[in-house]
Design an enzyme around this catalytic site. Structure first.
Site, mmCIF file in Angstrom:
data_model
loop_
_atom_site.group_PDB
_atom_site.id
_atom_site.type_symbol
_atom_site.label_atom_id
_atom_site.label_comp_id
_atom_site.label_asym_id
_atom_site.label_seq_id
_atom_site.Cartn_x
_atom_site.Cartn_y
_atom_site.Cartn_z
ATOM 1 N N TYR A 193 0.835 -1.193 0.000
ATOM 2 C CA TYR A 193 0.000 0.000 0.000
ATOM 3 C C TYR A 193 0.873 1.247 0.000
ATOM 4 O O TYR A 193 1.901 1.278 0.683
ATOM 5 C CB TYR A 193 -0.884 0.039 1.253
ATOM 6 C CG TYR A 193 -2.068 -0.897 1.208
ATOM 7 C CD1 TYR A 193 -3.293 -0.484 0.679
ATOM 8 C CD2 TYR A 193 -1.976 -2.195 1.705
ATOM 9 C CE1 TYR A 193 -4.382 -1.333 0.651
ATOM 10 C CE2 TYR A 193 -3.066 -3.060 1.686
ATOM 11 C CZ TYR A 193 -4.264 -2.616 1.159
ATOM 12 O OH TYR A 193 -5.347 -3.458 1.132
ATOM 13 N N TYR A 217 -0.557 -9.797 0.346
ATOM 14 C CA TYR A 217 0.456 -9.224 1.242
ATOM 15 C C TYR A 217 0.426 -9.894 2.611
ATOM 16 O O TYR A 217 -0.597 -10.404 3.047
ATOM 17 C CB TYR A 217 0.279 -7.706 1.376
ATOM 18 C CG TYR A 217 -1.054 -7.212 1.906
ATOM 19 C CD1 TYR A 217 -1.277 -7.108 3.284
ATOM 20 C CD2 TYR A 217 -2.062 -6.810 1.044
ATOM 21 C CE1 TYR A 217 -2.490 -6.623 3.758
ATOM 22 C CE2 TYR A 217 -3.272 -6.326 1.522
ATOM 23 C CZ TYR A 217 -3.480 -6.236 2.888
ATOM 24 O OH TYR A 217 -4.669 -5.762 3.367
ATOM 25 N N ARG A 223 -2.800 -11.971 3.329
ATOM 26 C CA ARG A 223 -4.143 -11.638 2.852
ATOM 27 C C ARG A 223 -4.289 -12.045 1.388
ATOM 28 O O ARG A 223 -3.425 -11.727 0.576
ATOM 29 C CB ARG A 223 -4.395 -10.125 2.938
ATOM 30 C CG ARG A 223 -4.422 -9.470 4.295
ATOM 31 C CD ARG A 223 -5.552 -9.903 5.233
ATOM 32 N NE ARG A 223 -6.812 -10.341 4.660
ATOM 33 C CZ ARG A 223 -7.792 -9.544 4.213
ATOM 34 N NH1 ARG A 223 -7.667 -8.237 4.288
ATOM 35 N NH2 ARG A 223 -8.901 -10.042 3.707
ATOM 36 N N HIS A 231 -7.153 -8.408 -2.720
ATOM 37 C CA HIS A 231 -8.503 -7.852 -2.531
ATOM 38 C C HIS A 231 -8.502 -6.357 -2.824
ATOM 39 O O HIS A 231 -7.461 -5.700 -2.791
ATOM 40 C CB HIS A 231 -8.991 -8.084 -1.095
ATOM 41 C CG HIS A 231 -8.102 -7.459 -0.067
ATOM 42 N ND1 HIS A 231 -7.004 -8.106 0.460
ATOM 43 C CD2 HIS A 231 -8.106 -6.231 0.512
ATOM 44 C CE1 HIS A 231 -6.390 -7.311 1.307
ATOM 45 N NE2 HIS A 231 -7.029 -6.154 1.361
ATOM 46 N N HIS A 263 -10.596 -2.986 -1.367
ATOM 47 C CA HIS A 263 -11.540 -2.480 -0.357
ATOM 48 C C HIS A 263 -12.607 -1.639 -1.046
ATOM 49 O O HIS A 263 -12.278 -0.812 -1.916
ATOM 50 C CB HIS A 263 -10.802 -1.619 0.668
ATOM 51 C CG HIS A 263 -9.799 -2.382 1.482
ATOM 52 N ND1 HIS A 263 -10.092 -2.911 2.712
ATOM 53 C CD2 HIS A 263 -8.507 -2.716 1.244
ATOM 54 C CE1 HIS A 263 -9.023 -3.526 3.200
ATOM 55 N NE2 HIS A 263 -8.041 -3.416 2.330
HETATM 56 FE FE LIG Z 1 -6.194 -4.565 2.510
#
Ligand SMILES: [Fe+3]
Lengths: 191, 236
Positions: free
Chosen positions: B105, B144, B154, B157, B159
């Site tokens: 991110y 990640y 994870r 995905h 959000h």
């Molecule tokens: Fe996330």
């Protein structure tokens, strides 16, 4: 009754919510300098009493006349009496867990299902890493004469009612902390 | 004065994750311990923000927000926003955020050793059209790692944040990609009840895949409606 579609489940906002949900002027329910403006702010705490620095608070409220610019209000949608009033506020918590919105006092509302009036209030959504769904609460404002007769406050156990009432801490400033757990756990609502 | 009470938006059971889900550690100190107080939906709840904020020209295309193009598999993600009565939700804001192709991110608190992409910020927003349709162009996010447990990853995905038209319809969720091998190990995905999880997985769609440009994923989002059998779903 027509066939129902199954709902999409909720998931956490995760720790990086700012990338999608931080609005530059999100905390301004009214533009700065609006006559009668108030600031409501507070800190969001976890169960260990540690401020939550990756949370988001959203508020939704009527205008000072107790009206909504929304077609589902059975009294009809009306343009707000305050120029630039959005009804909606959004504030990510900062490095100290603090959130803040600039707004004006909402008006009282008819409760519809009872004769009672709802005292001025803001509906609140709390989002954070670790919350798999938002939690919902309400902010009432200390000193408002209608608080004693409010049907929602009346439905809350008396010893926990204070958690829904923002404290007046200045001429035009209110403080509303949110405790997700603990002795002072905020009353959350299922709407 | 008597006023017709607007019909409430009803919450069915077996949809949302419990707030206290032991597999997801951060719920431990954050999920409220007291049961929520069930309250009627009054004017503040059956109304909600209809605003859309400011939408920039490239907010719907996360591959065009910088000088150059981000690295990764270019995709489109599109679908409809509906309520459970099957009605499209037009003119409603859809906000997204995601990791880059390497799973990182563009956020100061994300510092695992995967590269940042100077051409990717990872945030977007669109408004649905009159049929409730939305569409984004982006790159497929990477998986990640996270600190929840040993070797926790994870699944890829995106959000999603949705408003609908009432306070009670507000939803924040995550969209996943088909057949991700990490589903079996991810407590956040698995926090949703069995039978509901699959609704968070998009479908690959060859028909809307654009030749020599972008793979297409389709995902419809369903918000609370008004005609649902009134089951309550208290959070434990
Ligand atoms: Fe996330």
């Amino acid at each position: 009754m027509s066939e129902q579609l199954p709902l999409t489940p909720s998931q956490t906002v995760g720790p990086y919510l700012r990338l999608g949900l931080d609005w530059p002027k999100g905390a301004d329910v009214v533009p700065p300098g609006t006559p009668g403006e108030i600031v409501i702010s507070g800190i969001v705490y976890d169960g260990a009493g540690v401020p939550i620095t990756d949370g988001l608070i959203e508020t939704w409220q009527a205008d000072p006349d107790g009206r909504f610019a929304h077609p589902d209000d059975p009294r009809g949608a009306v343009e707000p009496s305050v120029p630039g009033f959005l009804g909606f506020g959004r504030s990510c918590t900062d490095e100290t867990g603090r959130w803040s919105v600039r707004t004006v006092l909402p008006g009282a509302l008819p409760a519809l299902d009872t004769e009672a009036q709802e005292a001025p209030h803001l509906d609140v959504s709390v989002f954070a890493r670790g919350l798999l769904d938002r939690v919902v609460t309400r902010i009432y404002l200390a000193g408002q004469p209608g608080n004693d007769a409010d049907p929602l406050l009346a439905a809350v156990p008396a010893e926990r009612r204070d958690t829904l009432v923002a404290e007046k801490v200045g001429e035009a400033e209110y403080r509303f902390d949110i405790h997700l757990q603990g002795d002072r756990e905020t009353v959350f609502l299922q709407v | 004065m008597t006023l017709a009470h607007p019909r409430p938006y009803l919450q069915p059971r077996d949809t949302h994750p419990p707030l206290d889900f032991a597999g997801y550690k951060s719920t431990g100190l954050r999920a409220p311990t007291q049961r929520p107080i069930v309250v009627p939906q009054r004017l503040t709840e059956v109304t909600g923000p209809l605003l859309v904020g400011e939408i920039g020209p490239n907010d719907h295309d996360l591959t065009r927000q910088h000088e150059g193009e981000p690295l990764g598999q270019r995709i489109t993600v599109s679908g409809r926003v509906l309520d459970s009565d099957g009605r499209p939700v037009p003119d409603t804001l859809v906000e997204v955020w995601q990791a880059n192709a390497a799973g990182r991110y563009a956020h100061k608190r994300d510092n695992w050793p995967a590269p940042l992409d100077p051409n990717f910020s990872g945030g977007g927003r669109v408004v649905t059209n009159s049929l409730g349709e939305y569409s984004f162009t982006t790159i497929k996010p990477g998986a990640y790692p996270w600190g929840n447990h040993h070797n926790a990853w994870r699944p890829a995905h995106i959000h999603f944040s949705l408003f609908g038209r009432a306070f009670t319809q507000r939803l924040v969720t995550q969209m996943y990609f088909p057949e991700d091998p990490l589903f079996a190990f991810d407590p956040i995905f698995r926090s949703a009840p069995e039978g509901a999880r699959e609704r968070m997985i998009s479908t690959f769609d060859m028909d809307t895949t654009q030749p020599e440009w972008a793979l297409s994923y389709r995902w419809d989002i369903v918000l609370r409606g008004r005609e649902q059998t009134p089951f309550e779903e208290p959070h434990e």
